[in-house]
Design an enzyme around this catalytic site. Structure first.
Site, mmCIF file in Angstrom:
data_model
loop_
_atom_site.group_PDB
_atom_site.id
_atom_site.type_symbol
_atom_site.label_atom_id
_atom_site.label_comp_id
_atom_site.label_asym_id
_atom_site.label_seq_id
_atom_site.Cartn_x
_atom_site.Cartn_y
_atom_site.Cartn_z
ATOM 1 N N ARG A 83 53.625 41.105 32.123
ATOM 2 C CA ARG A 83 55.077 40.616 31.251
ATOM 3 C C ARG A 83 55.541 41.853 30.512
ATOM 4 O O ARG A 83 55.070 42.865 30.411
ATOM 5 C CB ARG A 83 54.479 39.877 30.278
ATOM 6 C CG ARG A 83 53.839 38.447 30.909
ATOM 7 C CD ARG A 83 53.569 37.422 29.886
ATOM 8 N NE ARG A 83 53.287 36.153 30.558
ATOM 9 C CZ ARG A 83 52.173 35.568 31.155
ATOM 10 N NH1 ARG A 83 51.087 36.353 31.183
ATOM 11 N NH2 ARG A 83 52.258 34.443 31.759
ATOM 12 N N HIS A 112 56.346 39.589 36.508
ATOM 13 C CA HIS A 112 56.211 39.788 37.771
ATOM 14 C C HIS A 112 57.177 40.338 38.684
ATOM 15 O O HIS A 112 57.420 39.784 39.693
ATOM 16 C CB HIS A 112 55.347 38.660 38.485
ATOM 17 C CG HIS A 112 53.700 38.543 38.141
ATOM 18 N ND1 HIS A 112 53.283 39.424 37.553
ATOM 19 C CD2 HIS A 112 53.030 37.506 38.043
ATOM 20 C CE1 HIS A 112 51.988 38.975 37.382
ATOM 21 N NE2 HIS A 112 51.902 37.675 37.651
ATOM 22 N N HIS A 186 48.219 39.709 44.234
ATOM 23 C CA HIS A 186 48.226 38.638 43.572
ATOM 24 C C HIS A 186 47.292 37.403 44.254
ATOM 25 O O HIS A 186 47.493 36.387 44.254
ATOM 26 C CB HIS A 186 49.496 38.085 42.988
ATOM 27 C CG HIS A 186 49.183 37.317 41.697
ATOM 28 N ND1 HIS A 186 48.855 36.026 41.705
ATOM 29 C CD2 HIS A 186 49.683 37.824 40.640
ATOM 30 C CE1 HIS A 186 48.986 35.461 40.379
ATOM 31 N NE2 HIS A 186 49.338 36.669 39.537
ATOM 32 N N ASP A 258 42.852 34.899 31.395
ATOM 33 C CA ASP A 258 44.463 35.472 31.658
ATOM 34 C C ASP A 258 44.731 36.720 31.007
ATOM 35 O O ASP A 258 45.564 36.716 30.074
ATOM 36 C CB ASP A 258 45.321 34.344 31.560
ATOM 37 C CG ASP A 258 46.707 34.696 32.073
ATOM 38 O OD1 ASP A 258 46.531 35.613 32.831
ATOM 39 O OD2 ASP A 258 47.812 34.100 32.000
ATOM 40 N N GLU A 324 43.972 41.275 39.564
ATOM 41 C CA GLU A 324 45.187 42.017 39.607
ATOM 42 C C GLU A 324 44.799 43.414 39.018
ATOM 43 O O GLU A 324 45.023 43.683 37.689
ATOM 44 C CB GLU A 324 46.253 41.399 39.021
ATOM 45 C CG GLU A 324 46.223 40.041 39.404
ATOM 46 C CD GLU A 324 47.137 39.076 38.450
ATOM 47 O OE1 GLU A 324 48.118 39.716 37.971
ATOM 48 O OE2 GLU A 324 46.774 37.948 37.980
HETATM 49 C C1 BGC Z 1 49.625 36.069 34.843
HETATM 50 C C2 BGC Z 1 49.568 34.449 34.367
HETATM 51 C C3 BGC Z 1 50.529 33.794 35.514
HETATM 52 C C4 BGC Z 1 50.116 34.062 36.859
HETATM 53 C C5 BGC Z 1 51.108 33.251 37.546
HETATM 54 C C6 BGC Z 1 49.298 36.207 36.236
HETATM 55 O O1 BGC Z 1 49.155 37.384 36.592
HETATM 56 O O2 BGC Z 1 48.503 36.947 34.257
HETATM 57 O O3 BGC Z 1 49.716 34.280 33.404
HETATM 58 O O4 BGC Z 1 50.464 32.358 35.181
HETATM 59 O O5 BGC Z 1 49.982 35.400 37.092
HETATM 60 O O6 BGC Z 1 52.227 33.546 37.767
#
Ligand code: BGC
Length: 359
Positions: A83, A112, A186, A258, A324
């Site tokens: 983010r 992302h 991811h 998360d 990740e």
């Molecule tokens: C993020 C989550 C998100 C997910 C899918 C992850 O890398 O930390 O907050 O919901 O990706 O978008």
């Protein structure tokens, strides 16, 4: 076993681009099916403790399943993973404004790579066999101003499967202007198979004494907090579900895990041990080794469960866990975190290894 690959059709993306799939058969037995559509991992077969192979990544049969964006199933993430607060950052005296594509607690941010991140493009692909290794090299040019980021970036991501059942991901990028870059992969693992239910019974270890707590909008507050005595202490292997429902402000914000852990090993030129995930039921295990300083662990707390997995069954809550490797979220706005600005002409390099085994 000699390593080999096959190329097949992967349909047409919602952007009208033709995609291919590469089935990589490693000399150690692991099989990796990946698409040039965002480098998505479609299937990944690893052996259990009796040698039985199973597909251990979450995905779908329907081509629309893979059509980019949230929850970013199996893909390469770029230009900036995780983010950026308010979609805003300043660089070299200039302010940049990115599209907001994620709204935790109603607070907008860029997630992302933006509205159409690098996951949503078909990359150029060159499959290869090199001695005992098999792999595919993906590349793409991200034009200046794409998603409002400065600089034309030439990016390359190479997936290699070794005879020791290591899936290695090597990232390389170069820009003609200073720009932020923070790439990751991811893929969501479930060692019981994607329709096997929740990953709460998987045992996770994270070699990290600190996390970066977030505000309600899932943006790091800037604090680097000790994990001691919290549900975030995974320095000794612990079931993911052991403490996931404990009353804890951070777990409430993330609806589970998360979060970004700050790895004790720090950043390095060579990969170092970051984490492991183990399924006691069948013995499947992965160790994650990386050059990156941090690891975001996401236990699929927000995934859209109306989607069907490859077997046709509906995905369940917490159907997978993404590990990740990355630099910390919101780094462009957090001078106290290691910088993700890649200077004009410099080469961005990052490597992560997923080492599969069974116990
Ligand atoms: C993020 C989550 C998100 C997910 C899918 C992850 O890398 O930390 O907050 O919901 O990706 O978008």
């Amino acid at each position: 076993m000699k390593p080999s690959y096959e190329v097949s059709n992967f349909g047409v993306t919602k952007y009208g681009e033709k995609a291919s799939k590469f089935t990589l058969r490693g000399a150690g037995g692991v099989v990796l099916e990946v698409s040039d559509y965002g480098g998505k991992v479609v299937r990944l077969f690893t052996p259990d403790r009796d040698g039985a192979m199973k597909d251990v990544v979450v995905g779908g049969d329907d081509p629309s399943f893979w059509d980019g964006g949230d929850p970013y199933w199996g893909c390469i993430i770029g230009r900036v993973g995780n983010r950026i607060a308010g979609g805003r950052f300043s660089l070299n005296g200039k302010d940049y404004e990115l599209a907001l594509n994620n709204f935790p607690a109603g607070i907008g941010c860029s997630l992302h790579g933006g509205k159409r991140g690098w996951d949503a493009y078909v990359w150029s692909a060159k499959p290869f066999v090199d001695g005992d290794d098999v792999g595919v090299e993906f590349s793409r040019v991200s034009p200046d101003g794409e998603e409002n980021y400065p600089g034309t970036v030439i990016a390359k991501v190479t997936y290699t499967l070794t005879k020791d059942n290591v899936w290695r991901v090597d990232y390389e990028a170069q820009s003609d202007e200073d720009t932020p870059i923070n790439m990751t992969q991811h893929v969501y693992f479930n060692f019981k198979g994607e329709s096997g239910g929740t990953i709460e019974d998987h045992v996770m270890t994270i070699a990290a004494s600190n996390v970066t707590p977030t505000d309600a909008g899932q943006i790091p507050t800037g604090e680097i907090a000790k994990v001691d005595g919290t549900p975030f202490d995974f320095r000794k292997g612990m079931r993911i579900g052991e403490r996931i429902n404990e009353p804890d402000e951070q777990l409430e914000i993330g609806k589970g895990y998360d979060h970004n852990w700050v790895l004790d090993k720090g950043q390095g030129d060579a990969v170092g041990y970051a984490a492991s995930l183990y399924c006691p039921l069948n013995g499947r295990k992965v160790e994650v080794w990386t050059t990156e300083p941090c690891l975001q662990v996401y236990t699929a707390n927000w995934a859209s469960y109306d989607q069907k997995a490859k077997g046709g069954e509906h995905l369940s809550f917490r159907c997978g866990v993404a590990l990740e490797t990355q630099h910390a979220p919101d780094s462009p706005n957090k001078p106290q975190f290691p910088s993700i600005i890649v200077k004009k002409g410099d080469i961005y390099r990052s490597s992560t290894e997923f080492r599969f085994s069974a116990q």
